[in-house]
Design an enzyme around this catalytic site. Structure first.
Site, short mmCIF file in Angstrom:
data_model
loop_
_atom_site.label_atom_id
_atom_site.label_comp_id
_atom_site.label_asym_id
_atom_site.label_seq_id
_atom_site.Cartn_x
_atom_site.Cartn_y
_atom_site.Cartn_z
N LYS A 1 47.20 -2.33 -6.15
CA LYS A 1 47.45 -1.24 -7.11
C LYS A 1 48.51 -1.67 -8.14
O LYS A 1 48.33 -1.50 -9.34
CB LYS A 1 47.94 0.02 -6.37
CG LYS A 1 46.96 0.52 -5.33
CD LYS A 1 47.44 1.79 -4.65
CE LYS A 1 48.74 1.63 -3.87
NZ LYS A 1 48.65 0.71 -2.71
N ARG B 1 50.10 10.97 -2.38
CA ARG B 1 49.75 10.26 -1.14
C ARG B 1 49.43 11.22 -0.02
O ARG B 1 49.14 10.79 1.09
CB ARG B 1 50.95 9.42 -0.72
CG ARG B 1 50.76 7.95 -0.96
CD ARG B 1 52.07 7.28 -0.59
NE ARG B 1 51.83 5.96 -0.13
CZ ARG B 1 52.21 4.88 -0.82
NH1 ARG B 1 52.81 5.00 -1.98
NH2 ARG B 1 51.98 3.70 -0.33
N ARG C 1 53.09 -11.63 0.35
CA ARG C 1 53.64 -11.21 -0.95
C ARG C 1 55.12 -11.60 -1.06
O ARG C 1 55.88 -11.48 -0.12
CB ARG C 1 53.51 -9.70 -1.10
CG ARG C 1 54.23 -9.17 -2.33
CD ARG C 1 53.85 -7.75 -2.66
NE ARG C 1 54.04 -6.84 -1.55
CZ ARG C 1 53.61 -5.59 -1.54
NH1 ARG C 1 52.94 -5.12 -2.59
NH2 ARG C 1 53.80 -4.82 -0.50
N ARG D 1 59.62 -8.06 0.74
CA ARG D 1 60.06 -6.67 0.93
C ARG D 1 60.28 -6.40 2.42
O ARG D 1 59.54 -6.91 3.25
CB ARG D 1 58.96 -5.72 0.41
CG ARG D 1 59.27 -5.15 -0.93
CD ARG D 1 58.08 -4.47 -1.56
NE ARG D 1 57.44 -3.42 -0.76
CZ ARG D 1 56.43 -2.68 -1.20
NH1 ARG D 1 55.95 -2.86 -2.42
NH2 ARG D 1 55.88 -1.76 -0.45
N ARG E 1 52.31 1.15 8.22
CA ARG E 1 51.96 1.68 6.89
C ARG E 1 50.45 1.92 6.78
O ARG E 1 50.01 2.88 6.15
CB ARG E 1 52.42 0.70 5.79
CG ARG E 1 53.93 0.77 5.57
CD ARG E 1 54.44 -0.42 4.81
NE ARG E 1 53.91 -0.53 3.48
CZ ARG E 1 53.91 -1.66 2.76
NH1 ARG E 1 54.44 -2.76 3.26
NH2 ARG E 1 53.42 -1.68 1.56
P1 AP5 Z 1 50.13 -5.49 -4.84
O1 AP5 Z 1 49.55 -5.33 -6.20
O2 AP5 Z 1 51.61 -5.69 -4.71
O3 AP5 Z 1 49.61 -4.30 -3.87
P2 AP5 Z 1 49.90 -2.75 -3.86
O4 AP5 Z 1 48.60 -2.04 -3.63
O5 AP5 Z 1 50.70 -2.34 -5.06
O6 AP5 Z 1 50.76 -2.69 -2.51
P3 AP5 Z 1 52.10 -1.96 -2.10
O7 AP5 Z 1 52.46 -2.55 -0.75
O8 AP5 Z 1 53.14 -2.04 -3.16
O9 AP5 Z 1 51.60 -0.53 -1.94
P4 AP5 Z 1 52.21 0.58 -1.11
O10 AP5 Z 1 51.37 1.69 -1.60
O11 AP5 Z 1 52.26 0.41 0.34
O12 AP5 Z 1 53.76 0.53 -1.50
P5 AP5 Z 1 54.67 1.44 -2.41
O13 AP5 Z 1 55.65 0.53 -3.03
O14 AP5 Z 1 53.87 2.33 -3.29
O15 AP5 Z 1 49.36 -6.73 -4.15
C1 AP5 Z 1 49.70 -7.16 -2.82
C2 AP5 Z 1 49.65 -8.70 -2.76
O16 AP5 Z 1 48.30 -9.15 -2.92
C3 AP5 Z 1 50.47 -9.40 -3.86
O17 AP5 Z 1 51.08 -10.54 -3.29
C4 AP5 Z 1 49.44 -9.80 -4.94
O18 AP5 Z 1 49.81 -10.99 -5.61
C5 AP5 Z 1 48.19 -10.01 -4.09
N1 AP5 Z 1 46.96 -9.56 -4.76
C6 AP5 Z 1 46.79 -8.42 -5.48
N2 AP5 Z 1 45.51 -8.31 -5.89
C7 AP5 Z 1 44.85 -9.42 -5.40
C8 AP5 Z 1 43.49 -9.87 -5.47
N3 AP5 Z 1 42.53 -9.17 -6.10
N4 AP5 Z 1 43.18 -11.03 -4.83
C9 AP5 Z 1 44.14 -11.74 -4.16
N5 AP5 Z 1 45.43 -11.37 -4.06
C10 AP5 Z 1 45.78 -10.21 -4.68
O19 AP5 Z 1 55.38 2.37 -1.31
C11 AP5 Z 1 56.34 1.90 -0.40
C12 AP5 Z 1 56.83 3.03 0.50
O20 AP5 Z 1 57.43 4.07 -0.29
C13 AP5 Z 1 55.78 3.76 1.32
O21 AP5 Z 1 55.48 3.07 2.52
C14 AP5 Z 1 56.47 5.10 1.56
O22 AP5 Z 1 57.42 5.04 2.59
C15 AP5 Z 1 57.18 5.36 0.27
N6 AP5 Z 1 56.34 6.14 -0.68
C16 AP5 Z 1 55.74 5.66 -1.81
N7 AP5 Z 1 55.03 6.62 -2.41
C17 AP5 Z 1 55.19 7.75 -1.65
C18 AP5 Z 1 54.68 9.08 -1.76
N8 AP5 Z 1 53.88 9.47 -2.77
N9 AP5 Z 1 55.03 9.97 -0.80
C19 AP5 Z 1 55.85 9.63 0.22
N10 AP5 Z 1 56.36 8.38 0.37
C20 AP5 Z 1 56.03 7.44 -0.55
#
Ligand code: AP5
Length: 222
Positions: free
Chosen positions: A16, A90, A129, A161, A172
């Site tokens: 994402k 979410r 990552r 991270r 997660r």
């Molecule tokens: P990347 O693009 O970083 O993936 P992502 O989907 O953004 O993953 P996140 O782990 O950031 O998502 P998340 O939703 O768990 O975390 P968030 O920060 O929102 O890609 C991942 C890896 O793959 C990278 O190394 C990239 O290079 C590689 N890659 C990407 N695309 C590729 C492809 N096509 N092919 C090969 N490699 C590829 O949330 C963190 C925490 O915050 C949550 O756990 C929660 O505690 C809290 N939180 C966030 N939002 C909320 C909410 N709305 N409500 C309550 N708590 C929340």
């Protein structure tokens, strides 16, 4: 220009954030990344950050009321001409709150973009990552930096991270399946869901989303 009000949905590690970076450049949309905003609060040790930290470290979700208030404030500050929300909503209560608040402002969501991938695929991606403090993201195998442990763009050190360790990732994923996956049907029933295969190469995923958004923008103008 027609307003695009978009959300990115999908499991952790589906890509994402990777796609969001490209799409905000393509369409000039303000990017509102929930995880990045929460991590900033944690680093600054704000009241919200102190409350959020335990939930995030544990692989769970931060309570709805805190996240809803934080995101709506950002949408009001930066999202007047459209927005790309990553990681929000979410949960169903978050989705309901977003719909209600947009309606109060005479606006509506254009689409929910689902970037989907299997648990096996995202597990490998997340555990490999690495990122710098400015949020530039790499993968040790799929997108390695030119020099080990340094960002190509700003030379800052690359780190993992805290919630990207294998045991945290399993939690997660369980949280995603329980609390966030129901949003797929929620947006499908409202005719807003657009699906993308996040397991594909990131350039292909980007091309597919960009083409879909270009069509949506045209439809919004009609
Ligand atoms: P990347 O693009 O970083 O993936 P992502 O989907 O953004 O993953 P996140 O782990 O950031 O998502 P998340 O939703 O768990 O975390 P968030 O920060 O929102 O890609 C991942 C890896 O793959 C990278 O190394 C990239 O290079 C590689 N890659 C990407 N695309 C590729 C492809 N096509 N092919 C090969 N490699 C590829 O949330 C963190 C925490 O915050 C949550 O756990 C929660 O505690 C809290 N939180 C966030 N939002 C909320 C909410 N709305 N409500 C309550 N708590 C929340």
């Amino acid at each position: 220009m027609s307003e695009l009000n978009l959300i990115l949905l999908g499991p952790p590690g589906a890509g994402k954030g990777t796609q969001a970076g490209r799409l905000t450049e393509d369409f000039g949309l303000p990017y509102i990344g929930t995880g990045d905003l929460l991590r900033k609060h944690v680093d600054q040790e704000s009241e919200l950050g102190r409350e959020a930290k335990g939930h995030m470290d544990d692989g769970g979700l931060v309570p709805d009321d805190l996240v809803i208030a934080m995101i709506l404030e950002k949408v009001d500050e930066e999202g007047d001409d459209g927005f790309l929300l990553d990681g929000f909503p979410r949960t169903v209560p978050q989705a309901d709150a977003l719909a209600d608040e947009l309606e109060k402002r005479g606006r509506r969501l254009t689409a929910a973009l689902l970037v989907d991938a299997s648990d096996e695929c995202v597990f490998k991606r997340i555990t490999g990552r690495r990122q710098c403090s400015d949020g530039h993201v790499y993968h040790v195998e799929f997108d390695p930096p030119k020099y080990d442990d340094k960002c190509d763009r700003d030379g800052k050190p690359l780190t993992q991270r805290k919630d990207d360790q294998p045991e945290k990732v399993k939690k997660r994923l369980a949280t995603y399946h329980r609390d966030t996956e129901p949003l797929i049907d929620y947006y499908d029933e409202r005719g807003l869901l657009r699906r993308f295969d996040g397991a594909q190469d990131k350039v292909k995923v980007h091309d597919h989303i960009r083409a879909t958004l270009a069509t949506l923008r045209l439809e919004e103008r009609l």
